[in-house]
Design a protein around this motif. Structure first.
Motif, short mmCIF file in Angstrom:
data_model
loop_
_atom_site.label_atom_id
_atom_site.label_comp_id
_atom_site.label_asym_id
_atom_site.label_seq_id
_atom_site.Cartn_x
_atom_site.Cartn_y
_atom_site.Cartn_z
N LEU A 1 0.83 -1.20 0.00
CA LEU A 1 0.00 0.00 0.00
C LEU A 1 0.87 1.25 0.00
O LEU A 1 0.61 2.22 -0.70
CB LEU A 1 -0.93 0.00 1.22
CG LEU A 1 -2.07 -1.01 1.16
CD1 LEU A 1 -2.76 -1.10 2.50
CD2 LEU A 1 -3.06 -0.60 0.09
N ALA A 2 1.95 1.20 0.80
CA ALA A 2 2.84 2.36 0.87
C ALA A 2 3.50 2.60 -0.48
O ALA A 2 3.63 3.73 -0.94
CB ALA A 2 3.91 2.14 1.94
N ASN A 3 3.90 1.50 -1.15
CA ASN A 3 4.54 1.66 -2.45
C ASN A 3 3.59 2.23 -3.49
O ASN A 3 3.95 3.10 -4.26
CB ASN A 3 5.09 0.32 -2.94
CG ASN A 3 6.34 -0.07 -2.19
OD1 ASN A 3 6.94 0.77 -1.53
ND2 ASN A 3 6.72 -1.32 -2.26
N ASN B 1 1.20 4.04 -2.90
CA ASN B 1 1.00 5.44 -2.50
C ASN B 1 2.07 6.34 -3.08
O ASN B 1 1.79 7.35 -3.70
CB ASN B 1 1.11 5.55 -0.97
CG ASN B 1 -0.21 5.80 -0.32
OD1 ASN B 1 -1.20 6.05 -0.98
ND2 ASN B 1 -0.23 5.71 0.98
N ALA B 2 3.31 5.95 -2.86
CA ALA B 2 4.39 6.91 -3.03
C ALA B 2 5.28 6.64 -4.22
O ALA B 2 6.05 7.49 -4.61
CB ALA B 2 5.26 6.93 -1.76
N PHE C 1 -7.01 12.87 -6.64
CA PHE C 1 -5.72 13.56 -6.56
C PHE C 1 -4.89 13.39 -7.82
O PHE C 1 -3.94 14.10 -8.03
CB PHE C 1 -4.91 13.02 -5.38
CG PHE C 1 -5.59 13.19 -4.06
CD1 PHE C 1 -5.53 14.40 -3.39
CD2 PHE C 1 -6.29 12.15 -3.48
CE1 PHE C 1 -6.15 14.56 -2.18
CE2 PHE C 1 -6.92 12.31 -2.27
CZ PHE C 1 -6.85 13.53 -1.61
N LEU D 1 9.25 9.08 -7.08
CA LEU D 1 8.56 9.25 -5.81
C LEU D 1 7.59 10.41 -5.99
O LEU D 1 7.85 11.35 -6.71
CB LEU D 1 9.57 9.58 -4.71
CG LEU D 1 10.48 8.41 -4.36
CD1 LEU D 1 11.53 8.86 -3.38
CD2 LEU D 1 9.67 7.28 -3.76
N ARG D 2 6.48 10.30 -5.34
CA ARG D 2 5.53 11.40 -5.44
C ARG D 2 4.87 11.62 -4.09
O ARG D 2 4.79 10.71 -3.28
CB ARG D 2 4.46 11.08 -6.49
CG ARG D 2 3.67 9.87 -6.08
CD ARG D 2 2.43 9.70 -6.89
NE ARG D 2 1.77 8.48 -6.46
CZ ARG D 2 1.00 7.75 -7.23
NH1 ARG D 2 0.79 8.08 -8.47
NH2 ARG D 2 0.42 6.67 -6.77
N ASN D 3 4.41 12.82 -3.91
CA ASN D 3 3.77 13.11 -2.64
C ASN D 3 2.27 12.90 -2.78
O ASN D 3 1.78 12.43 -3.80
CB ASN D 3 4.12 14.51 -2.15
CG ASN D 3 3.46 15.59 -2.97
OD1 ASN D 3 2.65 15.31 -3.85
ND2 ASN D 3 3.79 16.82 -2.68
N VAL D 4 1.56 13.27 -1.74
CA VAL D 4 0.14 12.97 -1.68
C VAL D 4 -0.65 13.65 -2.80
O VAL D 4 -1.69 13.20 -3.22
CB VAL D 4 -0.42 13.34 -0.29
CG1 VAL D 4 -0.37 14.84 -0.10
CG2 VAL D 4 -1.81 12.81 -0.08
N GLU E 1 5.77 15.01 -8.31
CA GLU E 1 6.98 14.20 -8.29
C GLU E 1 8.00 14.76 -7.30
O GLU E 1 8.20 15.96 -7.21
CB GLU E 1 7.59 14.14 -9.69
CG GLU E 1 6.82 13.19 -10.57
CD GLU E 1 7.31 13.23 -11.99
OE1 GLU E 1 8.47 13.60 -12.21
OE2 GLU E 1 6.50 12.88 -12.88
N LYS E 2 8.63 13.86 -6.60
CA LYS E 2 9.62 14.26 -5.60
C LYS E 2 10.93 13.54 -5.86
O LYS E 2 11.55 13.00 -4.96
CB LYS E 2 9.12 13.95 -4.19
CG LYS E 2 7.79 14.56 -3.82
CD LYS E 2 7.81 16.06 -3.83
CE LYS E 2 8.37 16.62 -2.55
NZ LYS E 2 8.26 18.09 -2.53
N GLY E 3 11.37 13.50 -7.12
CA GLY E 3 12.66 12.90 -7.42
C GLY E 3 12.56 11.42 -7.72
O GLY E 3 11.49 10.83 -7.67
#
Lengths: 424, 603
Positions: free
Chosen positions: B37-39, B41-42, B114, B208-211, B215-217
């Motif tokens: 789930l975390a993966n 997500n992010a 989102f 990686l992405r935030n909520v 994109e966060k790199g």
């Protein structure tokens, strides 16, 4: 002069060590919670929560120095005055307070600000201790109980009016103090039973099962004990009251609680019903902690907390960062730290010969316990989401200062325990 | 007093702590669900689509290219003050359709308020230009570009095939897990056959992405990322000018033209009539056009050169002659009377040798030839003798590539049929059949079936005097040559010497026989053979095969024009025009061209 020299050796360094470790760990995790790889700011950066938290920590150390230097009699002597001034501040909030995050609980002077509600905990603990510690105090007098409950209820009510339900609930923890000082366990048991049944009612969809269960327990209690008319009457009234609670749950949830509060309770029962809506906090918080595994993802490697999937990740949900980045090992260390800390505080409380000191100590124990239980409980889905901080870990000046004052007033009193008159 | 109550406090602390540790252990260590789930997500798996390979003709002219297409995505969370009336105005859709689009969007599996989710797909360059200026007036709408296929000319549709979104069943059958929902895949023609070469290799980037989906790199510094590799360009043997000319000649007719370069097996043109404009099956109108085209009663999607199975007709007599020569049943000088009591014939001839029999397409001659092939008197029992004869005949006949797939680089090629003993056993439900039951084979009627591609390949085999390369469209894949199978020479079982007889006869057909005046070209020796495939009660199919020049042939061709009478008419005219066009780049016989264009051939 001898007293002045001894003060440092008389302080309980075990507790201070635990305090130091927790504050330090909290600071690191606040940095981890707000760390952004792309910006790569340092932990000292004052634009980050971690940098500001360091300022709060330094200020807290100044506060500790003041608390230790002040005469030990100060706290008992001025107990009511401190309580009264805090209440005044709580009222003042309504006129000059700022609204932060939906709660009008913030009072600010220039760039300095704070939440009087955090300090109201200290003040209430002092006032209760002073009242109970007074010569000739008897808990079993109804008048005393009513006054004590009133002393708790006034700040609680004021804070509720500021819409800060979480902090208001913390004051309920003072019931533990009254219980320790001799109040009948009836109130405590009734409160806990009501809460238990409240939750049970949420989980059990058919309330008739609960009614039937209560009936069976009632009959068993009547048959097993003395069959005096008074006892049977009390038990029957109790059972009817509980049945009433069950019937009122639906009313309370739909008519008394605000929609966001209703949702928090619904999310506790079934977070999957609306994972993007009211279940978001609980779901995301559990995902963050659950994805940590045994050893965690490593310091600054968490994704859920950093990328804002978890709300309030540096304040109320700071435990998610610990769980995600340090896994079960990290969670274990934090939980065990709190257990040891709380048991140590109970030990300190019990060794007080002075009733004022002991009562105050139990006030401290109750507040820390309540914060610990509710905060971690909500992040792992055992309690509804109630926005209260995890002591020493959560970001925030007022809460850190409030907890520091609570702890060090206790340590100050403890350091002088042999000098304080035994009045019980 | 009340000292005992401290125990209660200690117990409460311990029990709470232990409950927490157990619960934490259960969600962190025992339950592995949260990690996934975390993966999801992010971690955003970003597919980098490679450009699909381009397709060229033999002279470097572009046949198929990539053209941008735009999808309109929406992030529901950001569309607070959405002005739907204005949107409908700008995008030129009804409010009803918009409502439906939003409903569809919210039903999508990947939908999240989102994340950008598909709202309107396949906007063309033209559509996009219209809305581009107004786009920034709508918050929460984003454009995503991808590429679709474009066709340089409205020709060659069935050979090129088309590309469309992968279907659900294709997705389920894809064991390699290369494709994802929404991917484009070649559905027919060489788009499908060379799918693996054309599609390239997709790159994957883990972001990686935030909520908010920002994109966060890169994830683990791009450790798991791969680069995309563009698809390979294909060069076909198609001569676009010849192809266009052939399609021009075939307009209003049903049938096919296949032209092959004999020396290589490269297909010069592959015409199926009626056809469609390949550009109809791209972009936004794909679905509605596909329904129209696939339900057309003229079957434009039916790729006749490789899928239509006809009886070969008289052109088969060339093959019969060579098999008979090889089996020493006749010699080139064998004369046989044209006995029309056995089988009907045409023209005024009466007693021809092999060359004359081919030139006049003499039916009784070939009836007799096949009898000699089938019944050699190896066994006294005529049934057993016919059986042995047919088996030997089949072996030589199939060596030309008849009766089975030649292996063209297109899907859905048909086999045709060259009968074999077991075939008649089944057909007659007993082995009691003999020459008199099967004599129609002699003149290319009966149970024989060929596809036009096989007939063109046969012409190429005669042109090569005994061998062929499997006909193929693509001569070069990413500068690495064709598929290896297309470099193999396939020899027939016939002695090359016998081909000289066939070549002479075919030259004679054009110069003095049935193919005469419409197939003849002034400066080059054309070798050909007419055929008229019977379709009682409808008119015959007009058939012609040919190659030219006689020596060092550069083009071999088969032409089928359905229901348009004698082979010497429509088919021979078209074949000779195609040869002329290919050899000289232009045609100088407008009367033949007019004859082809004005003839009423489509009944």
């Amino acid at each position: 002069m001898r007293r002045e020299l001894d003060i440092s050796s008389n302080l309980d360094w075990i507790t201070i060590l635990l305090f130091g470790v927790m504050v330090f760990m909290g600071w690191l995790n606040i940095y981890a919670a707000v760390y952004d790889e792309e910006v790569n700011q340092s932990i000292w950066d004052f634009s980050l929560n971690s940098g500001r938290q360091l300022l709060f920590i330094i200020t807290a150390i100044v506060l500790i120095a003041i608390i230790v230097i002040l005469d030990m009699r100060f706290y008992e002597t001025f107990g009511y005055l401190i309580y009264g001034s805090t209440l005044l501040l709580l009222i003042l909030v309504f006129f000059i307070g700022k609204e932060v995050g939906g709660n009008k609980a913030w009072i600010g002077i220039g760039s300095f600000g704070g939440q009087p509600s955090e300090f109201a905990k200290v003040a209430t603990a002092l006032a209760l201790a002073k009242y109970i510690g007074a010569v000739g105090f008897k808990m079993d007098r109804m008048r005393n109980q009513i006054i004590l409950l009133g002393m708790i209820a006034i700040p609680m009510g004021l804070i509720l009016l500021q819409k800060d339900t979480g902090t208001a609930l913390v004051f309920g923890a003072f019931i533990f103090v009254l219980f320790r000082e001799g109040m009948s366990p009836f109130l405590l048991i009734m409160g806990m039973a009501a809460a238990l049944i409240f939750v049970l009612t949420l989980f059990v969809t058919n309330e008739y099962y609960l009614h039937a269960g209560i009936g069976v327990v009632l009959i068993l209690l009547i048959l097993l004990g003395k069959k005096t008319v008074k006892r049977i009457a009390i038990l029957t009234i109790g059972a009817l009251l509980i049945a009433g609670v069950i019937e009122s749950v639906d009313y309370i949830i739909t008519d008394v609680l605000k929609p966001h509060q209703q949702n928090r309770i619904k999310a506790l029962v079934n977070p999957d019903a609306d994972p993007l809506g009211y279940g978001w906090n609980v779901t995301q918080s559990k995902i963050a902690i659950g994805s940590g595994g045994f050893f965690g993802k490593g310091f600054l490697k968490g994704t859920q907390t950093k990328f804002d999937f978890v709300p309030e990740q540096s304040t109320d949900f700071i435990f998610c960062t610990i769980g995600e980045e340090h896994g079960w090992v990290g969670s274990f260390i934090v939980v065990v730290l709190f257990i040891v800390f709380l048991l140590r505080l109970i030990y300190l409380a019990e060794r007080q010969k002075n009733r004022f000191a002991r009562t105050f100590a139990y006030g401290v124990v109750s507040i820390f316990f309540f914060h610990f239980a509710v905060n971690i409980g909500m992040t792992i889905g055992l309690f509804p989401v109630i926005g209260i901080p995890l002591p020493f870990f959560s970001y925030g000046g007022s809460s850190l200062w409030g907890f520091t004052i609570l702890l060090f007033v206790l340590l100050k009193l403890d350091a002088h325990r042999s000098q304080l008159l035994q009045r019980v | 007093m009340n000292e005992g109550r401290k125990l209660l406090f200690q117990a409460l602390v311990l029990v709470t702590g232990i409950i927490f540790l157990v619960k934490l252990f259960s969600i962190q260590v025992l339950d592995t669900r949260y990690e996934d789930l975390a993966n999801s997500n992010a971690i955003l798996k970003q597919i980098e689509y490679p450009a699909r390979g381009l397709i060229y003709d033999r002279n470097g002219k572009l046949l198929v290219y990539n053209t941008p297409e735009f999808d309109l995505l929406a992030i529901a969370r950001e569309m607070d003050d959405f002005d739907s009336a204005k949107f409908c105005d700008v995008f030129d859709i009804s409010s009803e359709e918009l409502r439906q689009r939003f409903a569809e969007m919210k039903k999508r599996r990947e939908y999240s308020p989102f994340k950008p989710t598909l709202l309107i797909d396949k906007l063309s360059n033209y559509d996009f230009a219209k809305i581009q200026d107004n786009l920034d007036e709508f918050k929460g709408l984003y454009i995503q570009a991808r590429t679709t296929r474009g066709y340089a000319s409205p020709s060659l549709a069935n050979a090129l095939g088309y590309v469309s979104e992968i279907s659900k069943t294709q997705l389920e059958r894809d064991s390699t897990h290369v494709y994802r929902q929404g991917d484009y895949i070649g559905q027919s023609g060489i788009e499908a056959y060379y799918e693996e070469h054309l599609r390239g290799t997709r790159g994957v980037r883990y972001k990686l992405r935030n909520v908010k989906g920002i994109e966060k790199g890169s994830f683990r510094n791009g450790e798991y990322d791969t680069l995309s590799v563009p698809g390979k360009d294909l060069v076909t043997g198609i001569d676009l000018d010849l192809q266009l000319y052939g399609e021009f000649l075939m307009q209003g007719k049903a049938g096919s033209i296949v032209a092959i370069e004999p020396a290589t097996g490269e297909i010069l043109s592959l015409i199926s009539g009626p056809s469609y404009d390949p550009n109809l099956l791209t972009g936004k109108k794909y679905s509605s056009n596909f329904v129209l085209i696939s339900s057309d009663t003229n079957k434009p999607l039916f790729n006749r050169p490789i899928m239509a199975q006809y009886r070969p007709g008289s052109i088969f007599k060339i093959a019969q002659a060579m098999v008979a020569l090889q089996q020493k049943a006749i010699s080139p000088d064998t004369r046989i009377p044209c006995d029309r009591s056995i089988i009907a014939c045409h023209g005024t001839h009466s007693y021809e040798d092999l060359r004359g029999a081919i030139a006049n397409s003499c039916n009784p001659y070939f009836h007799n030839v096949l009898r000699r092939v089938i019944n050699k008197g190896i066994e006294n029992d005529p049934y057993k003798d016919s059986r042995i004869g047919l088996a030997a005949w089949n072996k030589d006949m199939t060596s030309f590539g008849f009766g089975g797939k030649l292996g063209i680089d297109l899907p859905n090629e048909k086999d045709g049929l060259i009968p074999y003993p077991e075939y008649y056993d089944r057909a007659y439900n007993s082995p009691a059949w003999k020459f008199s039951n099967i004599y129609s084979l002699a003149i290319g009627e009966g149970e024989n079936l060929v596809v036009p591609l096989q007939m063109a390949n046969f012409a190429a085999t005669v042109a090569n005097r005994g061998y062929y390369y499997a006909p193929h469209i693509v001569k070069d894949i990413g500068e690495e040559g064709p598929l290896p199978t297309y470099n193999t020479k396939n020899y027939t079982t016939i002695d090359p010497a016998h081909f000289q007889v066939a070549v002479d006869a075919m030259q004679f057909v054009v110069e003095a026989g049935t193919g005469q005046w419409r197939a003849k070209l002034p400066d080059v020796i054309v070798c050909g053979k007419t055929g008229s495939v019977q379709n009682e009660p409808r008119p015959d199919h007009s058939v012609f095969i040919a190659f030219a020049p006689r020596d060092n042939p550069r083009i071999a061709i088969s032409v089928y024009v359905e229901y348009s009478g004698q082979g010497g008419r429509a088919a021979a005219s078209i074949a000779s025009l195609m040869i002329e066009k290919y050899l000289y780049g232009q045609t100088k016989r407008p009367h033949i061209e007019q004859y082809v264009l004005n003839g009423e051939f489509l009944y």
